[in-house]
Enzyme design. Structure first.
Site, mmCIF file in Angstrom:
data_model
loop_
_atom_site.group_PDB
_atom_site.id
_atom_site.type_symbol
_atom_site.label_atom_id
_atom_site.label_comp_id
_atom_site.label_asym_id
_atom_site.label_seq_id
_atom_site.Cartn_x
_atom_site.Cartn_y
_atom_site.Cartn_z
ATOM 1 N N GLU A 95 0.825 -1.202 0.000
ATOM 2 C CA GLU A 95 0.000 0.000 0.000
ATOM 3 C C GLU A 95 0.859 1.252 0.000
ATOM 4 O OE1 GLU A 95 -4.198 -0.994 1.961
ATOM 5 O OE2 GLU A 95 -2.579 -1.069 3.422
ATOM 6 N N CYS A 108 3.668 8.454 0.941
ATOM 7 C CA CYS A 108 4.186 7.471 1.889
ATOM 8 C C CYS A 108 4.220 6.117 1.183
ATOM 9 C CB CYS A 108 3.258 7.442 3.107
ATOM 10 S SG CYS A 108 3.731 6.192 4.308
ATOM 11 N N CYS A 115 5.329 -6.998 7.574
ATOM 12 C CA CYS A 115 6.512 -6.652 8.361
ATOM 13 C C CYS A 115 6.699 -7.700 9.450
ATOM 14 C CB CYS A 115 6.364 -5.272 8.992
ATOM 15 S SG CYS A 115 7.837 -4.759 9.921
ATOM 16 N N CYS A 119 5.741 -5.044 16.100
ATOM 17 C CA CYS A 119 5.360 -3.968 17.029
ATOM 18 C C CYS A 119 3.868 -4.139 17.320
ATOM 19 C CB CYS A 119 5.649 -2.603 16.417
ATOM 20 S SG CYS A 119 7.368 -2.464 15.883
ATOM 21 N N CYS A 122 0.838 -2.042 15.638
ATOM 22 C CA CYS A 122 0.905 -1.756 14.206
ATOM 23 C C CYS A 122 0.222 -2.854 13.383
ATOM 24 C CB CYS A 122 2.370 -1.610 13.797
ATOM 25 S SG CYS A 122 2.605 -1.488 12.023
ATOM 26 N N GLU A 166 9.800 -2.685 7.260
ATOM 27 C CA GLU A 166 10.945 -2.064 7.905
ATOM 28 C C GLU A 166 12.026 -1.823 6.834
ATOM 29 O OE1 GLU A 166 11.973 -0.488 10.534
ATOM 30 O OE2 GLU A 166 13.957 -0.517 9.635
ATOM 31 N N HIS A 222 9.166 5.587 20.808
ATOM 32 C CA HIS A 222 7.924 5.168 21.487
ATOM 33 C C HIS A 222 8.018 4.870 22.987
ATOM 34 C CE1 HIS A 222 6.695 5.074 17.410
ATOM 35 N NE2 HIS A 222 7.044 3.845 17.140
ATOM 36 N N CYS A 339 -0.888 6.145 9.917
ATOM 37 C CA CYS A 339 0.359 5.483 10.318
ATOM 38 C C CYS A 339 0.013 4.173 11.017
ATOM 39 C CB CYS A 339 1.123 6.334 11.330
ATOM 40 S SG CYS A 339 1.604 7.925 10.714
#
Ligand code: SAH
Ligand code: SF4
Length: 346
Positions: A95, A108, A115, A119, A122, A166, A222, A339
């Site tokens: 995407e 973006c 991934c 995390c 996400c 990543e 974070h 995000c």
């Protein structure tokens, strides 16, 4: 079905020159090819009417011009946010999201399908790793949107590698793609208009620093202590905060460039006054900037974004400690384009 032909966007100028030389073509033909691909934004051999017909035919049968296929477009925020879901020939989702702010267009893009970093908050992490994208597939996302904008006589202002995946675990392909888009004889997109965001793959941060490129770097932080960061970002167990911050300092020292830190704000998890002070302490003396990102909802995580006031208080503490800080305004939430929301199926 996988196309056996090489993807033309995977090849550098030099590699294309070598092929044209083998074909016995004069060097100005390579210039025309490069111009066609990266200035005229052509993506079909038939568009190369500057070439004699036999060469056009040869080009079309030797190379593939497409390896990611736009499947669905979603639009939100008064048409100012547009997401495209692509699929590779193997069916892997990718995407990319175009964000308009006044007359600026930020794109973006993704570096991987899925991934593997896990995390917890996400959606891309929740889906797991599927595949690395080739440099040409990274470039194709950019050219796709450049063509769309071109129809309205607009151009891209910035490109951020903050979509799926990543980037520092697909480092060679990402750098190759950005270098190719940077080429002044082609797409000519200035390095300072690119930003790569990494979860903190320390050896690759060091490798990137050593390249001394002008590309901007953002680090997803974070949390300001190892216990919390390891809970949220499993990579922290491998590369804890002290090694990460050391690599960050080396980056700034080598490149003299300002680093960005991203901080997803999660209610009652990392939004406390104590975390704000710890963060200030960690970043003290470092040439940097902090982006606070209110948590966007994802299916696999129950956390919430803090109230606005709480985010402002966190920001105020950082600023009081001389750390520049901005709050990122959520975009594209209704179409799962925010995000950390890219999961390849909405
Ligand atoms: N893998 C890279 C780049 C892609 S993620 C990285 O992690 O940095 C881009 C940014 O979105 C990261 O800062 C990431 O932490 C953030 N993000 C992930 N999930 C999110 C969510 N649910 N809400 C808000 N931001 C999120
Ligand atoms: Fe991967 Fe970045 Fe999502 Fe973490 S935040 S799972 S590194 S895409």
């Amino acid at each position: 079905m996988r196309d056996k032909r090489p993807l033309i966007f995977d090849l550098s100028h030099k590699e294309l020159s070598n092929i044209f030389e083998e074909w016995g073509e004069p060097s100005y033909r390579v210039r025309q090819l490069w111009d066609g691909l990266y200035r005229n934004l052509w993506n079909n051999a038939e568009q190369f009417t500057v070439f004699p017909r036999p060469l056009r035919k040869k080009l079309g049968s030797y190379f593939a011009f497409e390896s990611i296929f736009a499947e669905k477009e979603s639009i939100a925020d008064n048409k100012k946010t547009r997401k495209i879901l692509f699929h590779t020939p193997l069916g892997n989702p990718i995407e990319a999201v175009l964000l308009q702010t006044l007359d600026r267009y930020t794109l973006c893009i993704s570096s991987q399908s899925g991934c593997g970093m896990g995390c917890v908050f996400c959606a891309t992490g929740q889906m797991g790793f599927i595949a690395n994208l080739s440099s040409g597939q990274i470039i194709e996302q950019v050219l796709h949107f450049a063509r769309l904008l071109n129809q309205d006589h607009k151009t891209l202002s910035n490109i951020v590698v903050m979509g799926m995946g990543e980037p520092f675990l697909n480092f060679e392909n990402v750098i190759r793609a950005l270098a190719q888009l940077n080429d002044p004889t082609g797409f000519n997109f200035g390095e300072r208009r690119f930003t790569i965001s990494t979860v903190g793959v320390v050896p690759v941060i060091r490798k990137f620093a050593a390249l001394k490129r002008q590309i901007n770097l953002a680090i997803s932080l974070h949390a300001a202590d190892d216990e919390l960061r390891s809970e949220l970002l499993p990579i922290n167990r491998k590369y804890p905060l002290n090694t990460l911050l050391e690599a960050c300092r080396e980056y700034v020292h080598l490149t003299k460039r300002r680093l960005s830190f991203e901080w997803v704000m999660i209610k009652n998890v990392n939004d406390s006054v104590e975390q704000a002070y710890r963060l200030s302490k960690l970043l003290k003396g470092l040439l940097c900037h902090v982006n606070l990102i209110p948590l966007n909802p994802t299916e696999g995580y129950s956390g919430q974004a803090p109230a606005k006031q709480r985010i402002k208080e966190f920001k105020a503490i950082l600023e009081q400690q001389n750390i520049p800080c901005t709050i990122r305004i959520p975009r594209g939430i209704s179409i799962h384009a925010g995000c950390g929301q890219l999961a390849g199926f909405h």
